[in-house]
Design an enzyme around this catalytic site. Structure first.
Site, short mmCIF file in Angstrom:
data_model
loop_
_atom_site.label_atom_id
_atom_site.label_comp_id
_atom_site.label_asym_id
_atom_site.label_seq_id
_atom_site.Cartn_x
_atom_site.Cartn_y
_atom_site.Cartn_z
N ARG A 246 28.33 26.48 51.65
CA ARG A 246 28.07 27.77 51.91
C ARG A 246 29.17 28.88 52.38
NH1 ARG A 246 24.91 24.71 55.68
NH2 ARG A 246 22.69 23.95 54.60
N LYS B 281 31.66 40.91 43.15
CA LYS B 281 30.71 40.33 42.34
C LYS B 281 31.14 38.89 41.67
CE LYS B 281 27.96 44.57 40.81
NZ LYS B 281 27.71 45.08 39.75
N GLU C 19 37.29 49.18 30.49
CA GLU C 19 37.21 49.12 31.88
C GLU C 19 38.00 50.29 32.66
OE1 GLU C 19 34.35 48.02 32.82
OE2 GLU C 19 34.03 45.71 32.21
N LYS D 172 37.67 51.70 42.14
CA LYS D 172 36.97 50.83 42.47
C LYS D 172 36.49 50.65 43.95
CE LYS D 172 34.53 46.76 41.03
NZ LYS D 172 34.37 45.70 39.97
N GLU E 120 25.54 47.50 45.74
CA GLU E 120 24.88 47.94 44.60
C GLU E 120 23.36 48.60 45.09
OE1 GLU E 120 26.27 47.17 40.75
OE2 GLU E 120 24.47 47.76 39.92
N ARG F 12 27.19 52.16 43.61
CA ARG F 12 28.15 50.99 42.72
C ARG F 12 27.57 51.03 41.27
NH1 ARG F 12 30.70 45.45 44.75
NH2 ARG F 12 31.20 45.07 42.67
N ASN G 240 28.81 50.50 36.04
CA ASN G 240 28.34 50.04 34.87
C ASN G 240 27.98 50.85 33.67
OD1 ASN G 240 27.64 47.04 35.56
ND2 ASN G 240 26.31 48.01 36.90
N HIS H 84 27.39 49.58 30.31
CA HIS H 84 26.95 48.10 30.42
C HIS H 84 25.72 47.78 29.95
CE1 HIS H 84 30.86 48.18 32.44
NE2 HIS H 84 31.03 46.92 32.72
N HIS I 296 26.06 44.88 27.64
CA HIS I 296 25.31 43.68 27.95
C HIS I 296 24.46 43.11 26.76
CE1 HIS I 296 26.53 43.71 32.54
NE2 HIS I 296 27.35 43.29 31.48
N HIS J 298 33.52 41.28 26.34
CA HIS J 298 32.86 42.02 27.27
C HIS J 298 33.35 43.73 27.15
CE1 HIS J 298 30.84 43.52 30.91
NE2 HIS J 298 32.20 43.87 31.28
P1 NAD Z 1 38.18 36.25 30.01
O1 NAD Z 1 38.38 35.79 31.38
O2 NAD Z 1 37.55 35.39 29.11
O3 NAD Z 1 39.80 36.15 29.29
C1 NAD Z 1 40.07 36.71 28.16
C2 NAD Z 1 40.85 35.43 27.30
O4 NAD Z 1 42.38 35.72 27.67
C3 NAD Z 1 40.52 34.12 27.59
O5 NAD Z 1 40.63 33.46 26.42
C4 NAD Z 1 41.66 33.96 28.66
O6 NAD Z 1 42.08 32.42 28.65
C5 NAD Z 1 43.02 34.60 28.04
N1 NAD Z 1 43.89 34.99 29.03
C6 NAD Z 1 43.87 35.22 30.34
N2 NAD Z 1 44.77 35.82 30.81
C7 NAD Z 1 45.84 35.56 29.79
C8 NAD Z 1 47.07 35.77 29.92
N3 NAD Z 1 47.99 36.49 30.95
N4 NAD Z 1 47.98 35.82 28.59
C9 NAD Z 1 47.31 35.44 27.44
N5 NAD Z 1 45.85 34.86 27.35
C10 NAD Z 1 45.23 35.17 28.64
O7 NAD Z 1 37.92 37.72 29.74
P2 NAD Z 1 38.22 38.94 30.74
O8 NAD Z 1 37.92 40.04 29.76
O9 NAD Z 1 39.20 38.90 31.48
O10 NAD Z 1 36.71 39.13 31.52
C11 NAD Z 1 35.36 39.08 31.10
C12 NAD Z 1 34.41 38.95 32.23
O11 NAD Z 1 34.34 39.38 33.27
C13 NAD Z 1 33.10 38.77 31.78
O12 NAD Z 1 32.32 37.65 31.89
C14 NAD Z 1 32.54 40.00 32.52
O13 NAD Z 1 30.91 39.74 32.79
C15 NAD Z 1 33.18 39.62 33.63
N6 NAD Z 1 33.29 41.06 34.60
C16 NAD Z 1 32.97 41.01 35.96
C17 NAD Z 1 33.13 42.02 36.62
C18 NAD Z 1 32.85 41.67 38.20
O14 NAD Z 1 32.86 42.85 38.95
N7 NAD Z 1 32.95 40.49 38.55
C19 NAD Z 1 33.49 43.08 36.20
C20 NAD Z 1 33.83 43.32 34.86
C21 NAD Z 1 33.79 42.11 34.11
N1 GLY Z 2 31.84 45.89 37.18
C1 GLY Z 2 30.69 46.49 37.80
C2 GLY Z 2 30.80 46.31 39.50
O1 GLY Z 2 31.70 45.64 40.02
O2 GLY Z 2 30.11 46.84 40.00
#
Ligand code: NAD
Ligand code: GLY
Length: 365
Positions: free
Chosen positions: A125, A147, A189, A231, A241, A245, A249, A252, A256, A269
């Site tokens: 939890r 998130k 972003e 942010k 949100e 917030r 998006n 997005h 998405h 993404h």
């Molecule tokens: P990712 O986590 O898939 O990373 C991209 C690629 O880069 C992967 O293959 C990873 O292994 C590689 N990598 C990571 N760091 C590296 C480095 N320093 N050197 C070389 N390679 C490296 O993708 P991302 O773009 O970081 O994240 C996308 C995800 O984030 C999506 O699932 C999206 O929905 C999520 N997201 C979440 C929020 C939130 O608020 N929680 C906001 C925006 C996006």
């Molecule tokens: N990336 C959108 C949020 O964090 O709300």
């Protein structure tokens, strides 16, 4: 050891107050890991790619702060942001006898961060976790604000929780190994913060886009810091949100739909968000909120960032079906983040015909 371009941004939400530490070389700096919750065991959650690059450095830095450090590696990629990967974390935590004080460290991009965060939110939890983002996208967005989620075949980020980290440590040096396509995805972003909140920042990105793409450390430091400040400000006002917030998006809803429609991982993404921002700007112009010149300006910057500005070809009914799964939808009605004037956004519905016309106009022939 001192980090270069070091700065700190503080996030204050009902769910927790924590620092985002930004600088080059923070991973190996013992000070980055001081003052975190005490525990007998720290668990690094990562993937094989990032672990090979930075796992040992984090492991040895954490060994100075925790009696025991272990690692669990998840398969790399958006296609694996699912229950199976999440269960690998729970399997490890239970097999290692981890108690409710165990601290998780999410070492990687947004995929690892979202999954490690959700695992931390639900294991016993809730156990503390620290975000150690290694992609630009994760440093400017996903590691901040709490998130956490996994995908469902029917929709992105549909299963998750709001759960704030105890700290975010952005080591700018990790961005040096990021493939150019991933750096561009992160820039989407960064760009988004301009039209929704700060056009002076948008001006700055326009002036520094080439330096950012070239990996200039000072430019990246500014982009990460300003993005995190915006942010933090938004999340501080609306952690869960209930209103404001949602502006984060921007782009997005379209993005998405592209990600899910093309199959998770085909479009990154950030690529979906880049193209989505052009579509959302065009929709804002269709509704008379911003001039056509603004759409051109957004599209030009998205393109210069190395991101797609043309949507993929999908039947209109499929677009609508995918966008109805969006979390902003209410009673089946799709709602979009629209630009009311450059630097200010709001969430609004739009007629389906108008949305489909905008998509058609921006679809590659
Ligand atoms: P990712 O986590 O898939 O990373 C991209 C690629 O880069 C992967 O293959 C990873 O292994 C590689 N990598 C990571 N760091 C590296 C480095 N320093 N050197 C070389 N390679 C490296 O993708 P991302 O773009 O970081 O994240 C996308 C995800 O984030 C999506 O699932 C999206 O929905 C999520 N997201 C979440 C929020 C939130 O608020 N929680 C906001 C925006 C996006
Ligand atoms: N990336 C959108 C949020 O964090 O709300």
């Amino acid at each position: 050891m001192h980090a270069d371009h070091a700065s700190t941004v503080t996030v204050t939400t009902p769910g927790g107050r924590y620092d985002i530490r930004i600088g080059g070389g923070l991973l190996a700096d013992a000070a980055s890991w001081q003052g975190l919750p005490a525990a007998a065991h720290a668990v690094i959650v990562s993937n094989p790619v990032v672990n090979a690059l930075y796992g040992d450095a984090l492991h040895s830095a954490l060994s100075g702060a925790y009696p025991r450090v272990s690692r669990v590696l998840l398969p790399d990629g958006e296609a694996y942001k699912d229950w199976n990967s999440l269960n690998l974390v729970f399997d490890h935590l239970l097999a290692q006898g981890c108690d409710r004080k165990t601290v998780l460290f999410a070492l990687g991009g947004g995929v690892v961060g979202d999954m490690a965060g959700f695992a931390a939110a639900s294991y016993m939890r809730g156990v503390p976790f620290v975000q150690v983002p290694t992609t630009l996208l994760a440093q400017v967005d996903s590691s901040v604000g709490g998130k956490t989620a996994i995908n469902h075949p029917l929709g992105k980020n549909m299963i998750g929780a709001f759960y704030q980290p105890a700290r975010v440590v952005c080591d700018l040096a990790t961005l040096a190994t990021l493939p150019p396509r991933e750096l561009s995805a992160g820039l989407a972003e960064v760009i988004k913060y301009g039209p929704i909140a700060d056009m002076a920042f948008f001006d700055w990105i326009e002036a520094h886009i080439d330096a950012l793409r070239a990996g200039d450390r000072a430019a990246l430091a500014h982009a990460v810091r300003r993005s995190c400040e915006i942010k933090a400000e938004v999340v501080g006002q609306d952690e869960r949100e209930s209103g404001l917030r949602a502006i984060l998006n921007f782009g997005h809803t379209f993005g998405h739909a592209i990600e899910a429609g093309m199959g998770y991982g085909a479009w990154l993404h950030g690529e979906g968000v880049g193209c989505g921002m052009v579509l959302a700007s065009a929709l804002s112009a269709e509704l008379g909120l911003v001039p056509a010149a603004f759409v051109e300006r957004v599209a030009r910057l998205v393109e210069r960032a190395g991101l797609p500005v043309q949507a993929p070809s999908m039947p209109g009914a499929r677009w609508l079906e995918l966008m109805r799964v969006d979390k902003k939808a209410e009673a089946g009605s799709i709602r979009f983040v629209l630009i009311e004037e450059p630097g200010r956004a709001a969430v609004r519905p739009a007629p389906d015909e108008l949305v489909l016309r905008v998509i058609a106009r921006h679809t590659a022939a």
